[in-house]
Write a protein that holds these residues in place. Structure first.
Motif, short mmCIF file in Angstrom:
data_model
loop_
_atom_site.label_atom_id
_atom_site.label_comp_id
_atom_site.label_asym_id
_atom_site.label_seq_id
_atom_site.Cartn_x
_atom_site.Cartn_y
_atom_site.Cartn_z
N ILE A 114 0.86 -1.18 0.00
CA ILE A 114 0.00 0.00 0.00
C ILE A 114 0.90 1.23 0.00
N LEU A 115 0.94 1.93 -1.13
CA LEU A 115 1.72 3.15 -1.22
C LEU A 115 0.85 4.33 -0.79
N PRO A 116 1.44 5.34 -0.16
CA PRO A 116 0.65 6.47 0.36
C PRO A 116 0.27 7.51 -0.70
N PHE A 117 0.27 7.12 -1.95
CA PHE A 117 -0.14 8.00 -3.03
C PHE A 117 -0.80 7.14 -4.11
N GLU A 118 -1.62 7.77 -4.91
CA GLU A 118 -2.38 7.02 -5.93
C GLU A 118 -1.68 6.97 -7.27
N THR A 119 -0.92 7.99 -7.62
CA THR A 119 -0.24 8.03 -8.90
C THR A 119 1.25 8.31 -8.71
N ILE A 120 2.06 7.73 -9.59
CA ILE A 120 3.51 7.90 -9.50
C ILE A 120 4.10 7.99 -10.90
N TYR A 121 5.11 8.83 -11.03
CA TYR A 121 5.87 8.93 -12.27
C TYR A 121 7.27 8.42 -11.96
N ILE A 122 7.81 7.57 -12.82
CA ILE A 122 9.14 7.01 -12.61
C ILE A 122 10.09 7.62 -13.62
N SER A 123 11.09 8.33 -13.11
CA SER A 123 12.11 8.96 -13.94
C SER A 123 13.37 8.11 -13.87
N ALA A 124 13.61 7.36 -14.93
CA ALA A 124 14.80 6.51 -15.00
C ALA A 124 15.37 6.66 -16.41
N GLY A 168 14.88 2.92 -21.21
CA GLY A 168 15.28 1.55 -21.52
C GLY A 168 16.11 0.87 -20.45
N HIS A 169 16.42 1.57 -19.36
CA HIS A 169 17.23 0.96 -18.31
C HIS A 169 16.40 -0.10 -17.59
N PRO A 170 16.99 -1.25 -17.30
CA PRO A 170 16.23 -2.31 -16.64
C PRO A 170 15.66 -1.91 -15.27
N MET A 171 16.29 -0.98 -14.57
CA MET A 171 15.78 -0.58 -13.26
C MET A 171 14.41 0.08 -13.41
N GLY A 172 14.27 0.98 -14.36
CA GLY A 172 12.99 1.63 -14.59
C GLY A 172 11.93 0.63 -15.02
N THR A 173 12.30 -0.30 -15.88
CA THR A 173 11.36 -1.32 -16.35
C THR A 173 10.91 -2.22 -15.20
N ASP A 174 11.85 -2.65 -14.37
CA ASP A 174 11.50 -3.52 -13.24
C ASP A 174 10.64 -2.80 -12.21
N LEU A 175 10.96 -1.53 -11.94
CA LEU A 175 10.15 -0.78 -10.98
C LEU A 175 8.72 -0.60 -11.48
N LYS A 176 8.58 -0.32 -12.76
CA LYS A 176 7.23 -0.19 -13.32
C LYS A 176 6.47 -1.50 -13.21
N ARG A 177 7.13 -2.60 -13.50
CA ARG A 177 6.48 -3.90 -13.40
C ARG A 177 6.08 -4.21 -11.97
N LEU A 178 6.97 -3.94 -11.01
CA LEU A 178 6.67 -4.21 -9.60
C LEU A 178 5.53 -3.34 -9.09
N ILE A 179 5.52 -2.07 -9.47
CA ILE A 179 4.48 -1.16 -9.00
C ILE A 179 3.13 -1.52 -9.61
N ARG A 180 3.13 -1.86 -10.90
CA ARG A 180 1.86 -2.26 -11.54
C ARG A 180 1.29 -3.53 -10.92
N ALA A 181 2.16 -4.50 -10.68
CA ALA A 181 1.69 -5.82 -10.23
C ALA A 181 1.48 -5.92 -8.72
N GLY A 182 2.23 -5.14 -7.95
CA GLY A 182 2.21 -5.38 -6.51
C GLY A 182 1.85 -4.22 -5.62
N THR A 183 1.29 -3.14 -6.19
CA THR A 183 0.91 -2.00 -5.35
C THR A 183 -0.46 -1.47 -5.77
N ASN A 184 -0.92 -0.52 -5.00
CA ASN A 184 -2.20 0.13 -5.30
C ASN A 184 -2.02 1.36 -6.19
N ALA A 185 -0.79 1.76 -6.47
CA ALA A 185 -0.52 2.99 -7.23
C ALA A 185 -0.62 2.75 -8.73
#
Length: 167
Positions: free
Chosen positions: A25-35, A38-55
């Protein structure tokens, strides 16, 4: 008898505080990821947030309640030990991620923070190809673990507790 043992085991497991991770449960509803693009860190964070959070991830920083900036990601290795004949015996693999989380106004929610991971890689000349593969696996594991840690750190913050006074 097996059912009794299973029930006792379940009670012991819940008594120790074990629970599956579930959705963060993240304390915000929307998030922008600045990475970096094409860097794998940005891709993995997006995948984790989409699949495992409410944001929800948005495409523009101005539409987000929180902005996650991946400042730098570095990966290197250093010689840890050398044999008497001057051959490398161990490498230390290092993976370092710097990031920060800001709100829509630009105030730091999580100031610049760094995750550093280290793994020891024993090395032998006889297994060069196998050790290269093992090194790649360890680096990918450190990469995934650091992305998980970033999401857990974001889930642990409380927006109401953030000090918004300038330092």
């Amino acid at each position: 008898m097996n059912k009794i043992i299973l029930v006792v085991f379940c009670f012991l497991l819940t008594a120790c505080g074990f629970q599956l991770r579930g959705t963060a449960i993240l304390p915000f509803e929307t998030i922008y990821i600045s990475a970096p693009p094409g860097h794998p860190m940005g891709t993995d964070l997006k995948r984790l947030i989409r699949a495992g959070t409410n944001a929800r991830i948005v495409d523009k920083a101005k539409d987000a309640q929180a902005i996650l900036e991946i400042i730098s990601v570095t990966n290197d290795r250093q010689i840890m030990s050398v044999s008497g004949g001057g051959r490398v015996r161990e490498f230390e693999l290092r993976y370092r991620v710097s990031f920060r989380l800001k709100d829509a106004k630009g105030m730091d929610i999580i100031p610049v923070n760094e995750i550093v991971m280290r793994r020891i890689l024993p090395y032998t000349d006889a297994q060069i190809v196998g050790k290269e593969g093992e090194e790649g696996l360890l680096v990918r594991e450190m990469h995934r673990d650091s992305a998980d840690q970033i999401v857990r750190r974001m889930a642990a913050i409380k927006i109401g507790e953030v000090d918004e006074s300038p330092i």
